[in-house]
Design an enzyme around this catalytic site. Structure first.
Site, PDB file in Angstrom:
ATOM      1  CD  GLU A  50      -1.791  -2.280   1.655  1.00 40.25           C
ATOM      2  OE1 GLU A  50      -0.421  -2.618   1.971  1.00 40.25           O
ATOM      3  OE2 GLU A  50      -2.544  -3.077   1.820  1.00 40.25           O
ATOM      4  CG  PHE A 112     -10.069  -9.429  10.998  1.00 42.66           C
ATOM      5  CD1 PHE A 112      -8.660  -9.732  11.252  1.00 42.66           C
ATOM      6  CD2 PHE A 112     -10.392  -9.640   9.387  1.00 42.66           C
ATOM      7  CE1 PHE A 112      -7.901 -10.473  10.136  1.00 42.66           C
ATOM      8  CE2 PHE A 112      -9.225  -9.824   8.601  1.00 42.66           C
ATOM      9  CZ  PHE A 112      -7.968 -10.375   8.834  1.00 42.66           C
ATOM     10  CD  GLN A 113      -7.636  -6.987   7.330  1.00 36.93           C
ATOM     11  OE1 GLN A 113      -8.591  -6.660   6.497  1.00 36.93           O
ATOM     12  NE2 GLN A 113      -6.331  -7.286   6.926  1.00 36.93           N
ATOM     13  CE  LYS A 162     -17.277  -5.928   3.098  1.00 35.58           C
ATOM     14  NZ  LYS A 162     -16.889  -7.404   3.399  1.00 35.58           N
ATOM     15  CG  MET A 474      22.778  12.045   3.854  1.00 31.55           C
ATOM     16  SD  MET A 474      23.953  13.133   3.167  1.00 31.55           S
ATOM     17  CE  MET A 474      23.085  13.832   1.823  1.00 31.55           C
TER      18      MET A 474
END
Lengths: 563, 156
Positions: A50, A112-113, A162, A474
């Site tokens: 993502e 969940f999630q 949802k 760096m």
């Protein structure tokens, strides 16, 4: 028209003329993906992580000026996206990111999630929404796009549970929008503009300090014109590279920590600074009490909170830069004689002759700066240039001959490693006729290397030029300078075979150690029209110079490093 | 730069999470909140927050600008001329000698708000600084509990 929440998302994107969405599906956003399957308004590009979806949408937005769009699911889908949101927010990039959320009835139950997505995104987006009723979706999506692209642009996050994506409601997408609590100021105050031009006319050593606002406001043409008719020398921030065009004799170069000597001296010796959309970042100013201490300051910015945040401003002008400079032009023509600053320009040019940007080229080992210069010679304005973060990023800013705004795509404010490859994919998607180069390091490239698969699957032939010094360069440089060469966790000699790696994804790979090999590999990569790795074995201990050590002063740069 | 106290009155759209946007802004940027009160503005879609904060000139200017920048913010009032009041409740056990309490309450716009078998609760409403004083003075009655409400302010 009655639609469910998912259909509304698709319709809204169609109304906003979105042509590509980067994303990754999951449980909470499946209803939306079902509608994505059924539509043909936009292409959906399935990334592999993502974070990359957000960076790709970001690269698309930076290189095109359009709003970038991404979809992610709830929970880990969203948390993976956060670095991308923060990256875009720091650099004021217009984006709309839509995340799925668990159903409203389950919010707060540690489902969940489930994660408090708007709670997490709040400090790293321009605005966010948790949509609790489908009837609000048309307005929210309209506002999201409007907020993202107007005023000081930025990412907007819309979290949709949802059950809302399945809920049916009336769909009417507003044509126009006015928000009583959000009204950016576009037109600069006429009296302030006049005062500013008078201040310029009375100055002896003025300097144009150009920031990323010049790109966001599409003001490059006006800024170039302003410099031309006034004869005032200009410096660019990292985010503004390309605004003036490097052929422009009035451009001294980039300023700041790794800026060029003449640019930093111009700031230090100026009696008037004309700040066009920069934000006085600490990497630019160095020690604040010594920063441009002889200069009065004009600051033009669309964001009032940017003005006076770091330094006191003598002539603040809130407004859209393009608009404001257009207002300044006729007054400047009338009042300012460009010959007046000739001796000032001569002085700065002399500084540049004494201490130009330079490196010691070698015939035995490739220098990273040579590689960048060489790509500049060969591709010039035929390529968009993205970078990751680190030494290679600074060398690119210093040595690539940028000639147009938006040509340079880099994570400036947040400094996000792993940005380059996905961003360069978004660049390619927005500009298919141009070559998309990603200058990267052997550290950065491994942070989103899985996106090679996306680039192959969706035919985005990004050429990744890995300036491979087998160091996190760096940090290694700072360890050399400031930590007595204790190379704590920066030596990354254990590496994959980058050629085999990219080949295993279906791309082309080259390992080069000489100039001839490099030229050949670059040409070959372009001809192949495939995603490519050019693993350039460069001098391991090359440093980015000159340098203003953190907290140091611009006029006291480290020009050389001697053992 | 010297730190000064500042009262801000902020009108925002009365929507979900607006308070967390504001408190998050203060926390994230390291600004002080000395007190904060919030309630809906009657017959509108707005809420009014009264925030008492402190900081140097640049910080205070940034606070105002950052508050403005929040999308649901309608107005930030930073008048020097506020009528500012705060209330406090103090619970005192009944076994105390209440000699002089009445006079003290009178001096601070106060009254007895409630009383029970074993205690009285007194309330006062006054300037924030005078509330400080009152809460010191009331200690001689050995209060068992006290609460102050945070400032509310109207610009004049």
């Amino acid at each position: 028209m009655e639609l469910n929440g998912s259909q509304m998302v698709v319709e809204a994107l169609a109304k906003e003329n979105v042509s590509v969405v980067f994303g990754y599906p999951g449980g909470a956003i499946m209803n939306v993906y079902d509608e994505v399957y059924k539509q043909d308004h936009f292409q959906h590009i399935l990334v592999k992580h993502e974070q990359a979806a957000i960076h790709a949408a970001d690269g698309y937005a930076r290189s095109s000026g359009e709003v970038g769009v991404a979809f992610v699911t709830s929970g880990p889908g969203f948390t993976n996206a956060v670095t991308g949101l923060a990256t875009a927010y720091m650099d004021s990039i217009p984006m709309v990111v839509i995340s799925g959320q668990v159903p409203i009835t389950m919010i707060g139950t540690d489902a969940f999630q489930e994660i408090d997505a708007v709670g997490i995104s709040r400090p790293c987006v321009k605005h966010n929404y948790l949509v609790k009723d489908a009837k609000d979706l048309p307005r929210v999506l309209k506002e999201a796009f409007y907020i993202a692209r107007s005023g000081r642009p930025g990412p907007v996050h819309v979290d949709i549970p949802k059950d809302v994506t399945a809920q049916v409601a009336k769909f009417h997408y507003p044509e126009n929008i006015t928000m009583q609590t959000y009204k950016p100021t576009y037109k600069g105050n006429v009296r302030q503009i006049k005062k500013a031009v008078d201040a310029i006319a009375n100055s002896k050593r003025p300097v144009l300090y150009i920031g990323g606002g010049a790109i966001n406001s599409n003001a490059a043409e006006q800024v170039r014109e302003f410099a031309k008719i006034t004869g005032i020398p200009a410096v660019e921030t990292l985010m503004a590279r390309g605004v003036m065009g490097d052929e422009n004799p009035l451009l001294l170069g980039m300023l700041g920590m790794h800026g060029c000597y003449s640019a930093n001296m111009a700031m230090s010796e100026a009696d008037l600074m004309i700040a066009f959309g920069p934000r006085f970042d600490d990497r630019v100013t160095g020690k604040l009490s010594e920063f441009a201490k002889h200069a009065k300051i004009i600051h033009v910015d669309i964001d009032p909170s940017s003005i006076g945040k770091i330094v006191d401003i003598d002539y603040p002008i809130v407004g859209d830069l393009k608009n404001v400079v257009e207002g300044m032009l006729p007054l400047a023509k009338e009042k300012i004689n460009p010959t007046k600053y000739k001796s000032w320009r001569d002085l700065l040019n002399r500084y540049n002759e004494i201490h130009p940007l330079k490196y010691d080229d070698s015939e035995t080992i490739l220098k990273p700066q040579w590689v960048i210069e060489r790509v500049g010679e060969l591709l010039d304005d035929k390529a968009f240039i993205s970078t990751d973060v680190g030494q290679h990023q600074m060398w690119t800013a210093q040595f690539y001959p940028f000639s147009f705004p938006r040509q340079f795509v880099t994570s400036g404010g947040l400094g996000t490693m792993g940005f380059g490859l996905p961003a360069a994919m978004g660049v390619k998607k927005a500009n298919p006729e141009k070559i998309s180069i990603n200058f990267t390091g052997d550290g950065s490239i491994l942070m989103n290397v899985q996106e090679l698969m996306t680039a192959v699957e969706f035919d985005m032939p990004v050429i990744n030029i890995i300036l491979n010094n087998k160091f996190l360069g760096m940090v290694r440089q700072w360890q050399t300078f400031f930590y007595d060469k204790r190379y704590s966790s920066t030596d990354i000699e254990v590496q994959p075979d980058f050629v085999k790696l990219v080949e295993s994804f279906g791309g082309v790979g080259y390992r080069v150690t000489t100039k001839d090999e490099f030229d050949k590999a670059l040409q070959d990569a372009i001809d192949s029209d495939k995603v490519a790795f050019i693993d350039v074995q460069v001098d391991r201990l090359e440093n980015v110079l000159p340098m203003v050590p953190a907290g140091g002063t611009l006029y006291n740069m480290m020009l050389e490093y001697k053992e | 730069m010297e730190n000064v106290r500042r009262v801000l009155s902020v009108i925002v759209i009365n929507e979900e999470a607006v308070l967390s946007r504001i408190s998050g802004l203060f926390a994230g940027r390291g600004y002080n909140i000395d007190s904060l009160t919030v309630a809906p503005v009657p017959n509108t879609e707005f809420s009014r927050l009264t925030i008492v904060t402190s900081g140097n000139k640049r910080v205070l200017e940034q606070i105002v600008k950052q508050l403005h920048k929040l999308i649901p913010t309608y107005k930030v009032i930073e008048s020097e001329e506020f009528v500012e009041k705060e209330m406090a409740l103090v619970k005192i056990p009944l076994n105390e000698d209440f000699n002089g309490l009445d006079a003290m309450l009178k001096a601070y716009n106060g009254t007895i708000a409630s009383s029970g078998e074993n205690f009285v609760v007194v309330m006062v409403a006054d300037d924030a600084k005078r509330i400080d004083n009152f809460l010191k003075a009331i200690k001689k009655y050995n209060p068992t509990d006290m609460v102050r409400g945070g400032s509310v302010a109207l610009d004049v």
